[in-house]
Motif scaffolding. Structure first.
Motif, short mmCIF file in Angstrom:
data_model
loop_
_atom_site.label_atom_id
_atom_site.label_comp_id
_atom_site.label_asym_id
_atom_site.label_seq_id
_atom_site.Cartn_x
_atom_site.Cartn_y
_atom_site.Cartn_z
N ILE A 115 0.70 -1.06 0.29
CA ILE A 115 0.50 0.34 -0.05
C ILE A 115 0.61 1.17 -0.26
N LEU A 116 2.21 1.29 0.32
CA LEU A 116 3.12 2.14 0.97
C LEU A 116 3.25 2.93 -0.55
N GLY A 153 1.10 4.41 -2.59
CA GLY A 153 0.60 5.55 -2.99
C GLY A 153 1.83 5.99 -3.22
N ILE A 182 1.66 6.98 -6.98
CA ILE A 182 1.08 7.15 -7.86
C ILE A 182 1.39 9.45 -7.71
N GLN A 230 -2.91 12.80 -11.53
CA GLN A 230 -2.69 13.18 -10.39
C GLN A 230 -1.65 14.25 -10.66
N LYS A 275 -3.57 14.01 -5.12
CA LYS A 275 -3.11 13.79 -4.45
C LYS A 275 -3.28 13.59 -3.30
N THR A 276 -3.77 13.76 -2.60
CA THR A 276 -4.57 13.56 -1.16
C THR A 276 -4.88 12.18 -0.89
N GLY A 277 -5.96 11.68 -2.09
CA GLY A 277 -6.03 9.98 -1.53
C GLY A 277 -3.89 9.38 -1.64
N ALA A 278 -3.20 9.50 -2.39
CA ALA A 278 -2.43 8.83 -2.63
C ALA A 278 -1.77 9.45 -0.85
N CYS A 279 -1.67 10.44 -0.86
CA CYS A 279 -0.99 10.87 0.62
C CYS A 279 -1.74 9.62 1.92
N LEU A 320 -3.51 6.87 0.84
CA LEU A 320 -2.71 5.64 1.00
C LEU A 320 -1.54 5.08 1.43
N ILE A 321 -0.35 6.51 1.55
CA ILE A 321 1.05 6.07 2.32
C ILE A 321 1.16 6.62 3.83
#
Length: 265
Positions: free
Chosen positions: A27-28, A31, A34, A46, A53-57, A59-60
């Motif tokens: 998952i990390l 993210g 992305i 993105q 971008k918020t979703g990728a953060c 996910l991280i």
């Protein structure tokens, strides 16, 4: 028998938490990919959509938290530490509830997301300029999408007629990444010159490009991979539920074992 139950539960929980460590790393990495990807359809989203971008953060953050949970679960299981197991159970339950909430939001907002994505791509096509270095990565990403899916525009090639550069040239050029001719795909970006424009003008119907819009291609890709996506999501949920059950069982067994070791007066 109680001691054997504790050992079996402990080792099973340890194995599940190793899976969580791996899952958290995946998952990390997803993210980070992305945010860092510059050569696929993800890059188009993105770089244009703050929500992705918020979703990728997120996910991280979830990936890092999952890895931390896996570590706490392994430590609590091996050393039979009840407070760590309780913390592990609580975090796992919160993550599961968050995943369910996110799935519901995506499901009920799918039409809004589709409209937002359509607006992003239409604006990108309209302002596409091969000489604009500021948007080079974004435009290259869209060219990559059109070549890989063998499509043109979001709903069709006619959207490219709204591009200011092509309009100023009376549509006697067309996007190379849309072309159905291999020689145009060698360049893969920018505009190619139409061989025989009629009276110096043309329309998208005169272009040697793919007729299918990329929206249909993206939707088909999602349909083709829907089983895999649902399978992965279901597998993650099952692992999380099993982890919660094992952590509670181990907590109860540890309490029971400790109680039986108290000498009777």
């Amino acid at each position: 028998m109680g001691s054997g139950c504790v050992k079996v539960t402990k080792y099973f929980l340890f194995l599940f938490n190793l899976l969580f460590l791996i899952l958290g790393a995946v998952i990390l990495g997803f993210g980070i990919w992305i945010l860092a990807d510059k050569t696929s359809f993800i890059a188009v989203l993105q770089m244009s959509s703050p929500s992705l971008k918020t979703g990728a953060c997120i996910l991280i953050g979830v990936g890092a938290l999952t890895m931390l949970m896996g570590f706490l679960g392994c430590l609590g299981a091996v050393n039979e530490i009840r407070c760590l197991l309780g913390l592990y159970f609580t975090c796992l339950m919160l993550i599961l509830l968050t995943q369910i909430a996110a799935a519901l939001v995506i499901y009920f907002q799918r039409e809004t997301l589709k409209v937002e994505l359509s607006d992003i791509v239409v604006d990108l096509i309209k302002d596409y300029d091969p000489l604009n270095e500021d948007k080079r990565n974004l435009q290259d990403a869209w060219d990559y999408v059109q070549m890989q899916i063998s499509c043109c525009g979001w709903t069709g090639a006619e959207e490219w007629e709204n591009n200011e550069i092509l309009r100023n040239k009376s549509n006697t050029e067309y996007p190379c990444s849309c072309s159905n001719r291999s020689k145009d795909l060698v360049e893969g970006r920018g505009f190619c010159v139409l061989d025989d424009p009629v009276n110096g003008t043309a329309t998208y119907a005169d272009w040697p490009v793919h007729e299918q819009g990329c929206m249909d291609g993206v939707e088909q890709w999602l349909k083709d991979n829907l089983g895999i996506i649902l399978g992965v999501c279901t597998g993650v949920a099952v692992v999380e539920l099993l982890g919660m059950i094992l952590s509670i069982s181990l907590c109860k067994n540890i309490h029971s074992e400790d109680y039986t070791k108290v000498p009777k007066s």
